[in-house]
Structures are given as structure tokens and as C-alpha cells.
Design a protein around this motif. Structure first.
Motif, PDB file in Angstrom:
ATOM      1  N   UNK A  61       0.837  -1.204   0.000  1.00 26.53           N
ATOM      2  CA  UNK A  61       0.000   0.000   0.000  1.00 26.53           C
ATOM      3  C   UNK A  61       0.874   1.256   0.000  1.00 26.53           C
ATOM      4  N   UNK A  62       1.943   1.236   0.803  1.00 31.22           N
ATOM      5  CA  UNK A  62       2.840   2.395   0.845  1.00 31.22           C
ATOM      6  C   UNK A  62       3.531   2.592  -0.507  1.00 31.22           C
ATOM      7  N   UNK A  73      -7.130   4.743   4.039  1.00 32.93           N
ATOM      8  CA  UNK A  73      -8.075   3.737   4.526  1.00 32.93           C
ATOM      9  C   UNK A  73      -7.550   2.332   4.234  1.00 32.93           C
ATOM     10  N   UNK A  74      -7.004   2.152   3.037  1.00 33.84           N
ATOM     11  CA  UNK A  74      -6.447   0.850   2.683  1.00 33.84           C
ATOM     12  C   UNK A  74      -5.309   0.439   3.581  1.00 33.84           C
ATOM     13  N   UNK A  75      -4.506   1.404   4.034  1.00 40.80           N
ATOM     14  CA  UNK A  75      -3.399   1.087   4.937  1.00 40.80           C
ATOM     15  C   UNK A  75      -3.893   0.523   6.254  1.00 40.80           C
ATOM     16  N   UNK A  76      -5.100   0.883   6.637  1.00 46.96           N
ATOM     17  CA  UNK A  76      -5.683   0.351   7.873  1.00 46.96           C
ATOM     18  C   UNK A  76      -6.399  -0.974   7.659  1.00 46.96           C
ATOM     19  N   UNK A  77      -7.046  -1.134   6.498  1.00 51.46           N
ATOM     20  CA  UNK A  77      -7.907  -2.302   6.291  1.00 51.46           C
ATOM     21  C   UNK A  77      -7.213  -3.448   5.558  1.00 51.46           C
ATOM     22  N   UNK A  78      -6.390  -3.137   4.561  1.00 53.41           N
ATOM     23  CA  UNK A  78      -5.800  -4.191   3.730  1.00 53.41           C
ATOM     24  C   UNK A  78      -4.932  -5.158   4.532  1.00 53.41           C
ATOM     25  N   UNK A  79      -4.029  -4.685   5.414  1.00 53.85           N
ATOM     26  CA  UNK A  79      -3.219  -5.653   6.178  1.00 53.85           C
ATOM     27  C   UNK A  79      -4.052  -6.592   7.037  1.00 53.85           C
ATOM     28  N   UNK A  80      -5.068  -6.048   7.714  1.00 57.08           N
ATOM     29  CA  UNK A  80      -5.911  -6.896   8.554  1.00 57.08           C
ATOM     30  C   UNK A  80      -6.674  -7.912   7.710  1.00 57.08           C
ATOM     31  N   UNK A  81      -7.240  -7.463   6.593  1.00 58.18           N
ATOM     32  CA  UNK A  81      -8.011  -8.369   5.736  1.00 58.18           C
ATOM     33  C   UNK A  81      -7.124  -9.425   5.098  1.00 58.18           C
ATOM     34  N   UNK A  82      -5.960  -9.028   4.595  1.00 57.61           N
ATOM     35  CA  UNK A  82      -5.079  -9.994   3.942  1.00 57.61           C
ATOM     36  C   UNK A  82      -4.515 -10.983   4.953  1.00 57.61           C
ATOM     37  N   UNK A  83      -4.195 -10.519   6.162  1.00 60.63           N
ATOM     38  CA  UNK A  83      -3.706 -11.427   7.192  1.00 60.63           C
ATOM     39  C   UNK A  83      -4.758 -12.432   7.608  1.00 60.63           C
ATOM     40  N   UNK A  84      -6.002 -11.965   7.779  1.00 57.17           N
ATOM     41  CA  UNK A  84      -7.088 -12.866   8.189  1.00 57.17           C
ATOM     42  C   UNK A  84      -7.359 -13.905   7.101  1.00 57.17           C
ATOM     43  N   UNK A  85      -7.423 -13.460   5.842  1.00 58.55           N
ATOM     44  CA  UNK A  85      -7.693 -14.388   4.743  1.00 58.55           C
ATOM     45  C   UNK A  85      -6.557 -15.403   4.607  1.00 58.55           C
ATOM     46  N   UNK A  86      -5.321 -14.948   4.730  1.00 59.70           N
ATOM     47  CA  UNK A  86      -4.181 -15.858   4.609  1.00 59.70           C
ATOM     48  C   UNK A  86      -4.186 -16.890   5.725  1.00 59.70           C
ATOM     49  N   UNK A  87      -4.509 -16.464   6.936  1.00 60.33           N
ATOM     50  CA  UNK A  87      -4.558 -17.405   8.058  1.00 60.33           C
ATOM     51  C   UNK A  87      -5.612 -18.477   7.827  1.00 60.33           C
TER      52      UNK A  87
END
Length: 460
Positions: free
Chosen positions: A385-386, A412-426
Motif C-alpha cells: 500500500x505504501x 483507509x487501505x493502509x488500515x484495512x488491507x493488512x488486517x483483511x489480507x492477514x485474516x484471509x491468509x490465516x
């Protein structure tokens, strides 16, 4: 007619017998390395470094590290009669007058980009497979340091031509350094020799780029390879593979011949890129002017995430104890410090939470460590995102969207994308691991309405 030429093994044996190195060299040539495509990223990084040394030596013969003014009188028409620095004029001469100068310049630049990229991919392989665990913690630290030095070497080389793009990057770097509380002005004066714009920064960066950083990288690469050799290579689990052996091919002749082929392929690819893919055309950017900045200016990709952090940072400053902590400090100093601090501490952080103190020579599949994999993907998504944020003006212009809208969406993506991608990957990793585990049973509802276990379903 039979071929009487000596075999490669016979040539090596003959040489070792005459030099008295039979025992040590034989043991070295008998060393076994595992086969896996992901292990090649480290080799590619090494061969890119070889190309960097060779091409950089050629370029250094023609580069003038002086920022003293001169008038350009070379063959490039649009700049004739323009006042430029000697550094800029020497790079222009390299590009238009020195035989093979432009292609060597572009090979060098492409090699720098691929060098850092292959280090990153190599470290990703090490992280996601758990190859950093005991007894390889020191090698992980060496790898992190290699990445830092690779970034420093890329940035210092990128800054030498004294063109508009590199000058803008140096001006941003000076602003970040000045934002460091208490010590900022001292560090800036040490690096830049006074207030901006500096007239000696190129002459200071040149020996660092040409001597200090390459020697440091050579030492670290040597130590890294020595530890790999001493500790033996990791390998994925499989038939006949245990924690106490290595299954693969011997150094000579199989592994050595493949390595020579990979070196040739890497050098050939970089030569093709240097010959056909234009990069860093400083004649289009023009000489550096402190009062001007290039439109849509973008740094090399490995610095883009840092510029994106500077662009996304909200207007925040802190005043305490008589000191002001300026806005650039948080994205430009604090954030990279935290990221690399966490990166260096990966082996000990994981050991703290898993309480795993065993020696590991067999690798994990990413699915076998879903928490580690999810954290890694989330961290990479932050950098992604950065990196996009570093090109937000280009994105806004390309999509015809207001720049403020693009910035807000990226924040907004910097806040949501890491959490969403981490949850989906897990969830994905855990699901794949369960599917591969024969002890996991699947509960299915039958036609009669009852429920029954189907153990065989887990192995499908």
C-alpha cells in the motif's frame, strides 16, 4: 574413435594432487546442496552483485564527483550551453560519448533494482519457510543487514548523477534527517556539509558508494555464505530427508555447472535489459535546480514505500520538553526503524511465542505455520500500500481521480488491507494444512439426515 580428453573430475583430482589440497577440496566438492527453485533467489542476488561490481568499476573510470559548475557542450542539443555540474556533465558524456557507456549505465541500474528485489524474495523464502530458526539466527541478522546496505548502496548510486530526480530525492532525505530530534541538524551537517542545497554531497556519497558499501557487502556476503556452508543447507521435508542429512546434488560437477549457467543467464538478462529497456534518462530530467521539482517524480521501487509513507502521513507534530518532533520524523525515521527492528528480531520474537528451542534443518511449508504466514502477508501488504502511495499522483492522473481522493483511499487501505489480507491468509493456510492432515476427519450429513465421519475426505 574414442575421446581421450580428461573428464572434469579427473582434471580437478590431478590439480589437487599437485597442490596438496586433495583432502579439503575433495570434501568441499562432495558437499551436497538440495534442489528447489526457491533457493535460487540468493544465487541471483549474488550474481547481480557481481554484475554491479563489474559495471560499476567501468562507470567509475569516467565519473567526475564534483558539483562545481560547468557549461554543457556535448552532443545533446537541448542542453547545449546550459550550466550543469561536473557530475551531471560526466554522466551525460558517459551516456552519449563513451563507447558502450549508456548500455553499461543501464545494466548497472537494472542490476541494482534486481539485486534488492532478489534479496527481498530470498528473505521472504527464508521467513515463510522458517529457515531463520535455530541455528540460523545469525545468518538472518546478516541477511537483514545485507538488505539495509543494499538499500543504502542503491540510494547513494541513484543520487550521484546530480540530475533533477536525484536532487529531489536528496532534498527529501535531508528533510527527513533534519526531523530527528536533537541530533538532526548535526547529522545533516555531517552528511550534506551545511544547509541545503549542498555543493559537496556528491563528492561525499561517491566514496561511500564505490568503496565503503561494496566492501561491507563483500564481507557480509562472505560471512553469509560461510555460515550456510558450515551449517549445511536447509531443505523441504520429503522421502529420505531428515534433520540430519541433505538430499540433493554434489557441488561438483552438477551444482557448479548449474550455478555457472545461472550466472550467465542473470548477466545475459541484465545485458538485454540494459540494451533494450531505457531507465533513468537524466537528459530528460535535466540538471538539479533547487527551485524546481520534476512532475510525477518517482524514486526507484525499493525507496517508493518510504516516499509513500511520507505522503500518507497526516499533519501531525509533537512538542515536548522544549523540542519539536516534526511530521517527517514519524514516517521517515520512526516507521522504518520499527519495521527493521521487528525484522531483525523475527527469530527471537517467534521463539518467545512458540517456545520452540529445537534445532531445525527441515523447512516448513507456509501452510504449516498459518500465524507466521498471515503476519508475513499482512506486513507485505503494508509495504504494498505504501508503494502505491508513493505513486499516488501518477495514479490520480492516470485514472482522472482527484489526488485527495486517492490519498484518502490509500490511507483507509493502509488500515484495512493488512488486517483483511492477514485474516484471509490465516484461514487459507489453516484450511490447506487441515486438508493435508490425515488425522482430520470430515463430518458429512448423509441422505438419511444423520451425520457421519468421513476420514478419507481429508486426504483428497
Amino acid at each position: 574413435m574414442s575421446d581421450t580428453r580428461p573428464a572434469p573430475v579427473d582434471v580437478i583430482r590431478s590439480a589437487t594432487e599437485r597442490t596438496g589440497t586433495t583432502g579439503g577440496l575433495a570434501r568441499a566438492l562432495d558437499k551436497v546442496f538440495p534442489r528447489h527453485a526457491s533457493f535460487l533467489w540468493g544465487e541471483i542476488a549474488l550474481y547481480c552483485f557481481v554484475v554491479l561490481l563489474a559495471s560499476g568499476t567501468y562507470l567509475a573510470l569516467f565519473f567526475d564527483a564534483s558539483q562545481a559548475p560547468t557549461t554543457y557542450d556535448g552532443p545533446y542539443g537541448p542542453l547545449q550551453g546550459v550550466e550543469v555540474s561536473h557530475a551531471y556533465a560526466s554522466v551525460m558524456r558517459l551516456s552519449f560519448e563513451v563507447r558502450a557507456g549508456l548500455v553499461i549505465r543501464q545494466i548497472h541500474h537494472w542490476a541494482a533494482l534486481l539485486f534488492v528485489a532478489s534479496i527481498v524474495l530470498h528473505m521472504m523464502r527464508v521467513f515463510f519457510t522458517g529457515a531463520f530458526r535455530k541455528p540460523r539466527e545469525i545468518n538472518w541478522v546478516l541477511g537483514c543487514t545485507l538488505l539495509l546496505l543494499g538499500l543504502a548502496m542503491g540510494f547513494t548510486g541513484y543520487s550521484l548523477p546530480d540530475d533533477s530526480l536525484s536532487g529531489t530525492g536528496l532534498r527529501i532525505a535531508d528533510s527527513v534527517v533534519l526531523s530527528i530530534p536533537v541530533a538532526g541538524e548535526w547529522v545533516s551537517s555531517l552528511l550534506f556539509g551545511g544547509s541545503w542545497p549542498s555543493t559537496i554531497i556528491v563528492s561525499r556519497l561517491f566514496p561511500i558508494h564505490v568503496f565503503v558499501l561494496p566492501l561491507a557487502l563483500l564481507g557480509l556476503i562472505g560471512g553469509h555464505l560461510a555460515l550456510v556452508w558450515r551449517q549445511k543447507h536447509t531443505q523441504f521435508d520429503g522421502p529420505g530427508r531428515t534433520e540430519d542429512n541433505v538430499v540433493g546434488e554434489r557441488v561438483w560437477p552438477g551444482f557448479a555447472m548449474k550455478s555457472i549457467g545461472m550466472l550467465s543467464l542473470t548477466a545475459g538478462t541484465l545485458a538485454a535489459l540494459g540494451g533494450f529497456a531505457q531507465i533513468n534518462p537524466i537528459w530528460l530530467y535535466g540538471p538539479y535546480d533547487p527551485a524546481a521539482s520534476s512532475a510525477d517524480a518517482q524514486p526507484d521501487w525499493y525507496i517508493g514505500w518510504l516516499e509513500g509513507a511520507l505522503r500518507l502521513m497526516p499533519p501531525l507534530e509533537i512538542r515536548a520538553f522544549g523540542y519539536t518532533v516534526p511530521n517527517p520524523f514519524f514516517p521517515g525515521v520512526l516507521l522504518p526503524g520499527l519495521m527493521f527492528g521487528a525484522l531483525y528480531g523475527v527469530p527471537w520474537i517467534e521463539r518467545r511465542f512458540t517456545q520452540d528451542h529445537r534445532v531445525h534443518h527441515l523447512l516448513d511449508r507456509p501452510r504449516d505455520a498459518p500465524v507466521r504466514t498471515a503476519i508475513g502477508v499482512a506486513a507485505l501488504s503494508v509495504v504494498g500500500v505504501l508503494l502505491l502511495a508513493g505513486a499516488q499522483d501518477v495514479i490520480a492522473d492516470t485514472l482522472s481521480v482527484p489526488l485527495a481522493t486517492v490519498r484518502r483511499l490509500l490511507q483507509i487501505g493502509l488500515l484495512l488491507v493488512p488486517a483483511a489480507s492477514g485474516w484471509f491468509t490465516f484461514r487459507l493456510a489453516r484450511s490447506l494444512a487441515r486438508r493435508d492432515d490425515p488425522s482430520v476427519v470430515e463430518i458429512r450429513r448423509g441422505d438419511s439426515g444423520g451425520y457421519a465421519e468421513r476420514p478419507e475426505a481429508s486426504s483428497r
